[in-house]
Design a protein around this motif. Structure first.
Motif, PDB file in Angstrom:
ATOM      1  N   ILE A 114       2.318  11.413  28.407  1.00  0.00           N
ATOM      2  CA  ILE A 114       2.578  10.963  27.029  1.00  0.00           C
ATOM      3  C   ILE A 114       3.909  10.244  27.007  1.00  0.00           C
ATOM      4  O   ILE A 114       4.902  10.751  27.530  1.00  0.00           O
ATOM      5  CB  ILE A 114       2.641  12.161  26.053  1.00  0.00           C
ATOM      6  CG1 ILE A 114       1.294  12.874  26.025  1.00  0.00           C
ATOM      7  CG2 ILE A 114       3.041  11.703  24.657  1.00  0.00           C
ATOM      8  CD1 ILE A 114       1.350  14.209  25.333  1.00  0.00           C
ATOM      9  N   LYS A 115       3.880   9.074  26.400  1.00  0.00           N
ATOM     10  CA  LYS A 115       5.137   8.346  26.274  1.00  0.00           C
ATOM     11  C   LYS A 115       5.710   8.604  24.888  1.00  0.00           C
ATOM     12  O   LYS A 115       5.044   8.353  23.882  1.00  0.00           O
ATOM     13  CB  LYS A 115       4.886   6.845  26.460  1.00  0.00           C
ATOM     14  CG  LYS A 115       6.165   6.052  26.513  1.00  0.00           C
ATOM     15  CD  LYS A 115       5.870   4.571  26.720  1.00  0.00           C
ATOM     16  CE  LYS A 115       7.157   3.782  26.861  1.00  0.00           C
ATOM     17  NZ  LYS A 115       8.112   4.037  25.782  1.00  0.00           N
ATOM     18  N   LEU A 116       6.905   9.123  24.858  1.00  0.00           N
ATOM     19  CA  LEU A 116       7.550   9.412  23.573  1.00  0.00           C
ATOM     20  C   LEU A 116       8.594   8.355  23.260  1.00  0.00           C
ATOM     21  O   LEU A 116       9.417   8.013  24.102  1.00  0.00           O
ATOM     22  CB  LEU A 116       8.210  10.799  23.621  1.00  0.00           C
ATOM     23  CG  LEU A 116       9.070  11.195  22.409  1.00  0.00           C
ATOM     24  CD1 LEU A 116       8.243  11.272  21.136  1.00  0.00           C
ATOM     25  CD2 LEU A 116       9.767  12.529  22.653  1.00  0.00           C
ATOM     26  N   THR A 117       8.528   7.837  22.047  1.00  0.00           N
ATOM     27  CA  THR A 117       9.534   6.883  21.579  1.00  0.00           C
ATOM     28  C   THR A 117      10.220   7.479  20.352  1.00  0.00           C
ATOM     29  O   THR A 117       9.555   7.872  19.403  1.00  0.00           O
ATOM     30  CB  THR A 117       8.885   5.534  21.211  1.00  0.00           C
ATOM     31  OG1 THR A 117       8.161   5.060  22.336  1.00  0.00           O
ATOM     32  CG2 THR A 117       9.926   4.500  20.808  1.00  0.00           C
ATOM     33  N   VAL A 118      11.532   7.574  20.432  1.00  0.00           N
ATOM     34  CA  VAL A 118      12.306   8.126  19.316  1.00  0.00           C
ATOM     35  C   VAL A 118      12.987   6.981  18.588  1.00  0.00           C
ATOM     36  O   VAL A 118      13.701   6.186  19.190  1.00  0.00           O
ATOM     37  CB  VAL A 118      13.351   9.152  19.808  1.00  0.00           C
ATOM     38  CG1 VAL A 118      14.153   9.709  18.637  1.00  0.00           C
ATOM     39  CG2 VAL A 118      12.673  10.281  20.565  1.00  0.00           C
ATOM     40  N   ARG A 119      12.702   6.902  17.317  1.00  0.00           N
ATOM     41  CA  ARG A 119      13.278   5.823  16.511  1.00  0.00           C
ATOM     42  C   ARG A 119      14.369   6.361  15.601  1.00  0.00           C
ATOM     43  O   ARG A 119      14.313   7.498  15.166  1.00  0.00           O
ATOM     44  CB  ARG A 119      12.210   5.221  15.584  1.00  0.00           C
ATOM     45  CG  ARG A 119      11.087   4.534  16.263  1.00  0.00           C
ATOM     46  CD  ARG A 119      10.314   3.795  15.180  1.00  0.00           C
ATOM     47  NE  ARG A 119       9.181   3.086  15.752  1.00  0.00           N
ATOM     48  CZ  ARG A 119       7.923   3.376  15.462  1.00  0.00           C
ATOM     49  NH1 ARG A 119       7.645   4.344  14.624  1.00  0.00           N
ATOM     50  NH2 ARG A 119       6.949   2.677  16.003  1.00  0.00           N
ATOM     51  N   GLN A 120      15.276   5.471  15.308  1.00  0.00           N
ATOM     52  CA  GLN A 120      16.327   5.782  14.338  1.00  0.00           C
ATOM     53  C   GLN A 120      15.763   5.496  12.955  1.00  0.00           C
ATOM     54  O   GLN A 120      15.105   4.480  12.772  1.00  0.00           O
ATOM     55  CB  GLN A 120      17.517   4.851  14.616  1.00  0.00           C
ATOM     56  CG  GLN A 120      18.808   5.300  14.022  1.00  0.00           C
ATOM     57  CD  GLN A 120      19.536   6.293  14.908  1.00  0.00           C
ATOM     58  OE1 GLN A 120      19.525   6.168  16.128  1.00  0.00           O
ATOM     59  NE2 GLN A 120      20.162   7.274  14.291  1.00  0.00           N
ATOM     60  N   ARG A 121      15.992   6.371  12.017  1.00  0.00           N
ATOM     61  CA  ARG A 121      15.534   6.092  10.655  1.00  0.00           C
ATOM     62  C   ARG A 121      16.348   4.983  10.036  1.00  0.00           C
ATOM     63  O   ARG A 121      17.522   4.822  10.348  1.00  0.00           O
ATOM     64  CB  ARG A 121      15.688   7.344   9.777  1.00  0.00           C
ATOM     65  CG  ARG A 121      14.456   8.176   9.798  1.00  0.00           C
ATOM     66  CD  ARG A 121      14.451   9.173   8.668  1.00  0.00           C
ATOM     67  NE  ARG A 121      13.576  10.276   8.986  1.00  0.00           N
ATOM     68  CZ  ARG A 121      12.247  10.224   8.963  1.00  0.00           C
ATOM     69  NH1 ARG A 121      11.633   9.114   8.598  1.00  0.00           N
ATOM     70  NH2 ARG A 121      11.524  11.249   9.303  1.00  0.00           N
ATOM     71  N   LEU A 122      15.703   4.254   9.139  1.00  0.00           N
ATOM     72  CA  LEU A 122      16.430   3.203   8.427  1.00  0.00           C
ATOM     73  C   LEU A 122      17.522   3.837   7.574  1.00  0.00           C
ATOM     74  O   LEU A 122      17.326   4.893   6.987  1.00  0.00           O
ATOM     75  CB  LEU A 122      15.484   2.442   7.495  1.00  0.00           C
ATOM     76  CG  LEU A 122      14.594   1.380   8.103  1.00  0.00           C
ATOM     77  CD1 LEU A 122      13.893   0.623   6.988  1.00  0.00           C
ATOM     78  CD2 LEU A 122      15.379   0.418   8.968  1.00  0.00           C
ATOM     79  N   GLN A 123      18.655   3.166   7.537  1.00  0.00           N
ATOM     80  CA  GLN A 123      19.738   3.655   6.692  1.00  0.00           C
ATOM     81  C   GLN A 123      19.568   3.098   5.287  1.00  0.00           C
ATOM     82  O   GLN A 123      18.993   2.025   5.110  1.00  0.00           O
ATOM     83  CB  GLN A 123      21.076   3.202   7.275  1.00  0.00           C
ATOM     84  CG  GLN A 123      21.337   3.834   8.628  1.00  0.00           C
ATOM     85  CD  GLN A 123      22.451   3.125   9.353  1.00  0.00           C
ATOM     86  OE1 GLN A 123      23.606   3.164   8.944  1.00  0.00           O
ATOM     87  NE2 GLN A 123      22.105   2.438  10.423  1.00  0.00           N
ATOM     88  N   LYS A 124      20.102   3.838   4.339  1.00  0.00           N
ATOM     89  CA  LYS A 124      20.046   3.337   2.963  1.00  0.00           C
ATOM     90  C   LYS A 124      20.916   2.085   2.876  1.00  0.00           C
ATOM     91  O   LYS A 124      22.023   2.071   3.427  1.00  0.00           O
ATOM     92  CB  LYS A 124      20.606   4.382   1.986  1.00  0.00           C
ATOM     93  CG  LYS A 124      19.654   5.513   1.682  1.00  0.00           C
ATOM     94  CD  LYS A 124      20.357   6.534   0.805  1.00  0.00           C
ATOM     95  CE  LYS A 124      19.479   7.726   0.515  1.00  0.00           C
ATOM     96  NZ  LYS A 124      18.382   7.428  -0.405  1.00  0.00           N
ATOM     97  N   PRO A 125      20.449   1.073   2.164  1.00  0.00           N
ATOM     98  CA  PRO A 125      21.294  -0.115   2.029  1.00  0.00           C
ATOM     99  C   PRO A 125      22.471   0.169   1.083  1.00  0.00           C
ATOM    100  O   PRO A 125      22.456   1.161   0.355  1.00  0.00           O
ATOM    101  CB  PRO A 125      20.343  -1.154   1.438  1.00  0.00           C
ATOM    102  CG  PRO A 125      19.256  -0.382   0.784  1.00  0.00           C
ATOM    103  CD  PRO A 125      19.140   0.921   1.514  1.00  0.00           C
TER     104      PRO A 125
END
Ligand SMILES: *[C@@H]1O[C@H](CO)[C@@H](O)[C@H](O)[C@H]1NC(C)=O
Ligand SMILES: *[C@@H]1O[C@H](CO)[C@@H](O)[C@H](O)[C@H]1NC(C)=O
Ligand SMILES: *[C@@H]1O[C@H](CO)[C@@H](O)[C@H](O)[C@H]1NC(C)=O
Ligand SMILES: *[C@@H]1O[C@H](CO)[C@@H](O)[C@H](O)[C@H]1NC(C)=O
Length: 262
Positions: A114-125
Motif C-alpha cells: 500500500i502506498k500512503l500519501t500524507v497531505r498537508q491540509r489547506l490553511q485558512k486564507p
C-alpha cells in the motif's frame, strides 16, 4: 485468446494497483487495510517498510509487537483479527510504501503493498482590509484575501449583493473584493474560500461602515494600499470602474443608494 488473457491480467494488475493507494492528512489517523480474506483466521501478520523490509508491526504465535522501530513509537496499532494497521498522528515522513504479509491458520498466505500519501491540509486564507474610505451615505471597501498555500483557487462569497470581485491573481494567491456599503447596513459578512481539487478552507470577516478605521501600521500599509489599488485598477481597466469613479467623484454617487438612506 492469449492476448485476451494477457489484457485481462494487465487490467487486474492495474485495478489492484489503484486500490493500493491511501491518502491521509497531516496529524490525522489512517487505517491501512491488510486486504485479508474476510473468512481467514489470521495466524501471523508482518507489516514492513523500505526495500530491506524493516518490520514495524507484527503478530505471530499470539504475540503482538508494535515497537520494532522508534519512528512509529506509540503511533501504530495492529488489529490482529483483520490484520489492518492504524497509524496515528501522520507526518509527511510516513509517506511511503507499506508491505503486509499474512498467514492464516490453515497455512495460506498473501502479501500486499500500500502506498500512503500524507497531505498537508489547506490553511485558512487571510483576509485584510486593504483600504476603505467613507463617503456620504456609506463607504467603499477593498478587501484582500491571501493564501499561504500554492495552487489554490480563492473565491469570495457574501450575502451583500453589490460586490465586485477581481478574480485575477496577478501576484500569486490573492483575490481582491471591491464593494460599497451603506451606513444603514449592519455587519455584512464576507467569506473567502481557498480550495483545490481535494478540499477547501474558509475565513470570514464581518464589517460595517463604522468599523473602517485605518490599519494600525500606516507606514507598512501605504505601499500595499497603492499596490492593491493599482492591481485593482489594472484588473478592471476597460471595465466600468473608471466610469463609476468619475460618477462618484462627480458627487453623484449612486443616487439610488442615497435615496435609500433615511
Ligand atoms: C533498512 O533501510 C533503512 C532505510 O533505507 C535504513 O535506515 C535501515 O537502517 C535499514 N535496516 C537494516 C537492518 O539494514
Ligand atoms: C479489528 O478488525 C475487526 C474486523 O474488521 C473489527 O470488527 C474490530 O472492531 C477491529 N478492532 C479494533 C480494535 O479496531
Ligand atoms: C446595491 O446598489 C444599488 C444601487 O447601486 C442599490 O439600489 C441597492 O440597494 C444596493 N443593494 C444593497 C444590498 O446594498
Ligand atoms: C468545499 O466545501 C463545500 C461546503 O462544505 C463542499 O460542498 C464542497 O464539496 C467542497 N469542495 C471541495 C473541493 O472539497
Amino acid at each position: 485468446m492469449k492476448l485476451q488473457i494477457l489484457l485481462t491480467l494487465i487490467l487486474q494488475v492495474a485495478l489492484a494497483e489503484s486500490l493500493r493507494e491511501r491518502y491521509g492528512y497531516f496529524g490525522d489517523t489512517i487505517t491501512l487495510p491488510s486486504e485479508a480474506d474476510k473468512t481467514w483466521t489470521i495466524a501471523s501478520v508482518v507489516w514492513s517498510i523500505f526495500s530491506n523490509n524493516t518490520w514495524i508491526a507484527t503478530f505471530n504465535k499470539g504475540v503482538k509487537n508494535e515497537q520494532w522501530t522508534s519512528r512509529y513509537k506509540g503511533r501504530i496499532s495492529l488489529n490482529t483479527s483483520s490484520g489492518d494497521l492504524t497509524i496515528r498522528n501522520l507526518t509527511t515522513e510516513d509517506n511511503m510504501e507499506y508491505t503486509v504479509d499474512l498467514l492464516n491458520t490453515v497455512g495460506q498466505n498473501s502479501a500486499d503493498k500500500i502506498k500512503l500519501t500524507v497531505r498537508q491540509r489547506l490553511q485558512k486564507p487571510t483576509i485584510e482590509t486593504v483600504t476603505s474610505s467613507s463617503v456620504k451615505g456609506g463607504c467603499w471597501l477593498f478587501l484582500r484575501c491571501l493564501s499561504a498555500d500554492k495552487d489554490v483557487n480563492l473565491s469570495w462569497q457574501s450575502e451583500h449583493s453589490n460586490v465586485t470581485v477581481n478574480t485575477g491573481q496577478p501576484d500569486g494567491n490573492t483575490s481582491v473584493l471591491f464593494t460599497f456599503l451603506k451606513t444603514t447596513q449592519n455587519c455584512v459578512n464576507f467569506t473567502c474560500t481557498s480550495s483545490n481539487k481535494n478540499e477547501n478552507a474558509s475565513s470570514d470577516i464581518t464589517l460595517k461602515c463604522d468599523d473602517q478605521k485605518p490599519t494600525p501600521h500606516p507606514d507598512s500599509v501605504q505601499p500595499r494600499e497603492r499596490n492593491a489599488v493599482a492591481f485593482f485598477l489594472g484588473g478592471m481597466l476597460g471595465g466600468g470602474l473608471i466610469a463609476i469613479l468619475l460618477y462618484f467623484f462627480g458627487g453623484k454617487l449612486f443616487p439610488s443608494v442615497e435615496n435609500n438612506v433615511v
